[in-house]
Motif scaffolding. Structure first.
Motif, PDB file in Angstrom:
ATOM      1  N   ALA A  78       0.830  -1.212   0.000  1.00 51.96           N
ATOM      2  CA  ALA A  78       0.000   0.000   0.000  1.00 51.96           C
ATOM      3  C   ALA A  78       0.865   1.263   0.000  1.00 51.96           C
ATOM      4  CB  ALA A  78      -0.937   0.004   1.202  1.00 51.96           C
ATOM      5  N   THR A  79       1.980   1.225   0.703  1.00 50.65           N
ATOM      6  CA  THR A  79       2.896   2.368   0.719  1.00 50.65           C
ATOM      7  C   THR A  79       3.502   2.577  -0.656  1.00 50.65           C
ATOM      8  OG1 THR A  79       3.411   2.043   3.056  1.00 50.65           O
ATOM      9  CG2 THR A  79       5.017   3.294   1.756  1.00 50.65           C
ATOM     10  N   ARG A  80       3.899   1.492  -1.306  1.00 55.20           N
ATOM     11  CA  ARG A  80       4.480   1.582  -2.653  1.00 55.20           C
ATOM     12  C   ARG A  80       3.442   2.094  -3.657  1.00 55.20           C
ATOM     13  NH1 ARG A  80       9.156   1.995  -0.749  1.00 55.20           N
ATOM     14  NH2 ARG A  80      10.115   0.101   0.020  1.00 55.20           N
ATOM     15  N   ALA A  81       2.198   1.657  -3.503  1.00 52.49           N
ATOM     16  CA  ALA A  81       1.130   2.133  -4.387  1.00 52.49           C
ATOM     17  C   ALA A  81       0.885   3.624  -4.165  1.00 52.49           C
ATOM     18  CB  ALA A  81      -0.148   1.334  -4.150  1.00 52.49           C
ATOM     19  N   ALA A  82       0.925   4.067  -2.910  1.00 52.89           N
ATOM     20  CA  ALA A  82       0.736   5.484  -2.606  1.00 52.89           C
ATOM     21  C   ALA A  82       1.870   6.316  -3.196  1.00 52.89           C
ATOM     22  CB  ALA A  82       0.644   5.696  -1.099  1.00 52.89           C
ATOM     23  N   GLU A  83       3.094   5.800  -3.137  1.00 51.55           N
ATOM     24  CA  GLU A  83       4.217   6.530  -3.711  1.00 51.55           C
ATOM     25  C   GLU A  83       4.120   6.579  -5.241  1.00 51.55           C
ATOM     26  OE1 GLU A  83       7.904   7.269  -1.382  1.00 51.55           O
ATOM     27  OE2 GLU A  83       7.764   5.059  -1.237  1.00 51.55           O
ATOM     28  N   ALA A  84       3.566   5.556  -5.844  1.00 48.38           N
ATOM     29  CA  ALA A  84       3.343   5.574  -7.291  1.00 48.38           C
ATOM     30  C   ALA A  84       2.347   6.678  -7.647  1.00 48.38           C
ATOM     31  CB  ALA A  84       2.852   4.212  -7.775  1.00 48.38           C
ATOM     32  N   VAL A  85       1.307   6.829  -6.857  1.00 49.05           N
ATOM     33  CA  VAL A  85       0.319   7.893  -7.087  1.00 49.05           C
ATOM     34  C   VAL A  85       0.988   9.260  -6.954  1.00 49.05           C
ATOM     35  CG1 VAL A  85      -1.761   8.985  -6.136  1.00 49.05           C
ATOM     36  CG2 VAL A  85      -1.667   6.499  -6.432  1.00 49.05           C
ATOM     37  N   LEU A  86       1.828   9.436  -5.933  1.00 52.92           N
ATOM     38  CA  LEU A  86       2.537  10.708  -5.743  1.00 52.92           C
ATOM     39  C   LEU A  86       3.482  10.992  -6.907  1.00 52.92           C
ATOM     40  CD1 LEU A  86       3.372  10.460  -1.936  1.00 52.92           C
ATOM     41  CD2 LEU A  86       1.719  11.994  -3.017  1.00 52.92           C
ATOM     42  N   ALA A  87       4.174   9.968  -7.375  1.00 49.58           N
ATOM     43  CA  ALA A  87       5.093  10.143  -8.506  1.00 49.58           C
ATOM     44  C   ALA A  87       4.336  10.583  -9.758  1.00 49.58           C
ATOM     45  CB  ALA A  87       5.855   8.845  -8.772  1.00 49.58           C
ATOM     46  N   GLU A  88       3.233   9.933 -10.038  1.00 48.50           N
ATOM     47  CA  GLU A  88       2.427  10.301 -11.209  1.00 48.50           C
ATOM     48  C   GLU A  88       1.875  11.714 -11.068  1.00 48.50           C
ATOM     49  OE1 GLU A  88       1.850   8.773 -14.046  1.00 48.50           O
ATOM     50  OE2 GLU A  88       2.657   6.785 -13.651  1.00 48.50           O
ATOM     51  N   ALA A  89       1.421  12.077  -9.875  1.00 47.72           N
ATOM     52  CA  ALA A  89       0.872  13.423  -9.644  1.00 47.72           C
ATOM     53  C   ALA A  89       1.961  14.473  -9.822  1.00 47.72           C
ATOM     54  CB  ALA A  89       0.264  13.508  -8.251  1.00 47.72           C
ATOM     55  N   TRP A  90       3.145  14.201  -9.304  1.00 45.26           N
ATOM     56  CA  TRP A  90       4.242  15.149  -9.470  1.00 45.26           C
ATOM     57  C   TRP A  90       4.565  15.311 -10.956  1.00 45.26           C
ATOM     58  CZ3 TRP A  90       8.983  14.892 -11.784  1.00 45.26           C
ATOM     59  CH2 TRP A  90       9.741  16.056 -11.673  1.00 45.26           C
ATOM     60  N   PHE A  91       4.633  14.228 -11.695  1.00 44.86           N
ATOM     61  CA  PHE A  91       4.943  14.296 -13.126  1.00 44.86           C
ATOM     62  C   PHE A  91       3.905  15.127 -13.869  1.00 44.86           C
ATOM     63  CE2 PHE A  91       4.586  12.761 -17.480  1.00 44.86           C
ATOM     64  CZ  PHE A  91       5.871  13.019 -17.920  1.00 44.86           C
ATOM     65  N   ARG A  92       2.629  14.914 -13.573  1.00 43.40           N
ATOM     66  CA  ARG A  92       1.578  15.700 -14.231  1.00 43.40           C
ATOM     67  C   ARG A  92       1.718  17.187 -13.879  1.00 43.40           C
ATOM     68  NH1 ARG A  92      -1.448  11.386 -12.670  1.00 43.40           N
ATOM     69  NH2 ARG A  92      -2.329  12.516 -10.921  1.00 43.40           N
ATOM     70  N   THR A  93       1.993  17.486 -12.624  1.00 42.65           N
ATOM     71  CA  THR A  93       2.120  18.871 -12.186  1.00 42.65           C
ATOM     72  C   THR A  93       3.298  19.558 -12.856  1.00 42.65           C
ATOM     73  OG1 THR A  93       1.099  18.381 -10.053  1.00 42.65           O
ATOM     74  CG2 THR A  93       2.458  20.362 -10.177  1.00 42.65           C
ATOM     75  N   ILE A  94       4.465  18.932 -12.827  1.00 43.13           N
ATOM     76  CA  ILE A  94       5.647  19.566 -13.411  1.00 43.13           C
ATOM     77  C   ILE A  94       5.487  19.703 -14.929  1.00 43.13           C
ATOM     78  CG2 ILE A  94       7.070  17.501 -13.723  1.00 43.13           C
ATOM     79  CD1 ILE A  94       8.445  20.796 -12.445  1.00 43.13           C
ATOM     80  N   THR A  95       4.885  18.729 -15.567  1.00 43.77           N
ATOM     81  CA  THR A  95       4.675  18.801 -17.016  1.00 43.77           C
ATOM     82  C   THR A  95       3.719  19.947 -17.357  1.00 43.77           C
ATOM     83  OG1 THR A  95       5.083  16.441 -17.229  1.00 43.77           O
ATOM     84  CG2 THR A  95       3.925  17.480 -19.042  1.00 43.77           C
ATOM     85  N   ASP A  96       2.642  20.085 -16.582  1.00 39.68           N
ATOM     86  CA  ASP A  96       1.699  21.190 -16.808  1.00 39.68           C
ATOM     87  C   ASP A  96       2.365  22.540 -16.577  1.00 39.68           C
ATOM     88  OD1 ASP A  96      -0.325  19.442 -17.445  1.00 39.68           O
ATOM     89  OD2 ASP A  96      -1.367  19.622 -15.529  1.00 39.68           O
ATOM     90  N   GLU A  97       3.197  22.652 -15.527  1.00 40.26           N
ATOM     91  CA  GLU A  97       3.858  23.919 -15.233  1.00 40.26           C
ATOM     92  C   GLU A  97       4.850  24.288 -16.323  1.00 40.26           C
ATOM     93  OE1 GLU A  97       5.601  23.694 -11.350  1.00 40.26           O
ATOM     94  OE2 GLU A  97       3.663  23.789 -10.343  1.00 40.26           O
ATOM     95  N   VAL A  98       5.566  23.318 -16.841  1.00 41.61           N
ATOM     96  CA  VAL A  98       6.603  23.604 -17.827  1.00 41.61           C
ATOM     97  C   VAL A  98       6.023  23.820 -19.228  1.00 41.61           C
ATOM     98  CG1 VAL A  98       8.644  22.645 -18.985  1.00 41.61           C
ATOM     99  CG2 VAL A  98       8.396  22.410 -16.522  1.00 41.61           C
ATOM    100  N   PHE A  99       5.075  22.961 -19.611  1.00 43.34           N
ATOM    101  CA  PHE A  99       4.583  23.000 -20.991  1.00 43.34           C
ATOM    102  C   PHE A  99       3.167  23.567 -21.131  1.00 43.34           C
ATOM    103  CE2 PHE A  99       7.679  19.490 -20.860  1.00 43.34           C
ATOM    104  CZ  PHE A  99       8.618  20.024 -21.722  1.00 43.34           C
ATOM    105  N   GLY A 100       2.480  23.785 -20.016  1.00 44.85           N
ATOM    106  CA  GLY A 100       1.140  24.348 -20.057  1.00 44.85           C
ATOM    107  C   GLY A 100       0.048  23.431 -20.440  1.00 44.85           C
TER     108      GLY A 100
END
Length: 100
Positions: A78-100
């Motif tokens: 469950a901890t590993r699954a939660a970290e996967a969710v955080l990793a995906e969320a971070w990637f979406r956020t940084i991609t949106d901030e950089v590329f709009g």
């Protein structure tokens, strides 16, 4: 600070905030910089390292006590699954901030 996109993004936002404060005549606040590196081992299995918060003290960056850490060894699925969710969320956020 580590050479990571997360750290670079944190530094850029801190710099932009300081410039904006100085342009309005205010003093730049003391920065706190953050970093976390995520890795997806599988779609539902993530790990992170080294999570940290740094601040300036006597002209040097020092870690804020108790702010750091890495994924715990032997963590439950469950901890590993939660970290996967955080990793995906971070990637979406940084991609949106950089590329709009």
């Amino acid at each position: 600070m580590p050479k990571s996109a997360f750290a670079a993004n944190s530094q850029a936002k801190t710099c932009a905030a300081a410039v904006a404060q100085l342009l309005t005549g205010a003093n730049a606040s003391t920065p706190k910089l953050i970093n976390t590196c995520y890795s997806l081992v599988a779609p539902d299995y993530g790990i992170s390292w080294p999570a940290s918060t740094s601040r300036q003290r006597a002209g040097k960056l020092v870690d804020v006590a108790g702010s750091g850490g890495v994924s715990p060894a032997g963590a439950p699925r469950a901890t590993r699954a939660a970290e996967a969710v955080l990793a995906e969320a971070w990637f979406r956020t940084i991609t949106d901030e950089v590329f709009g």
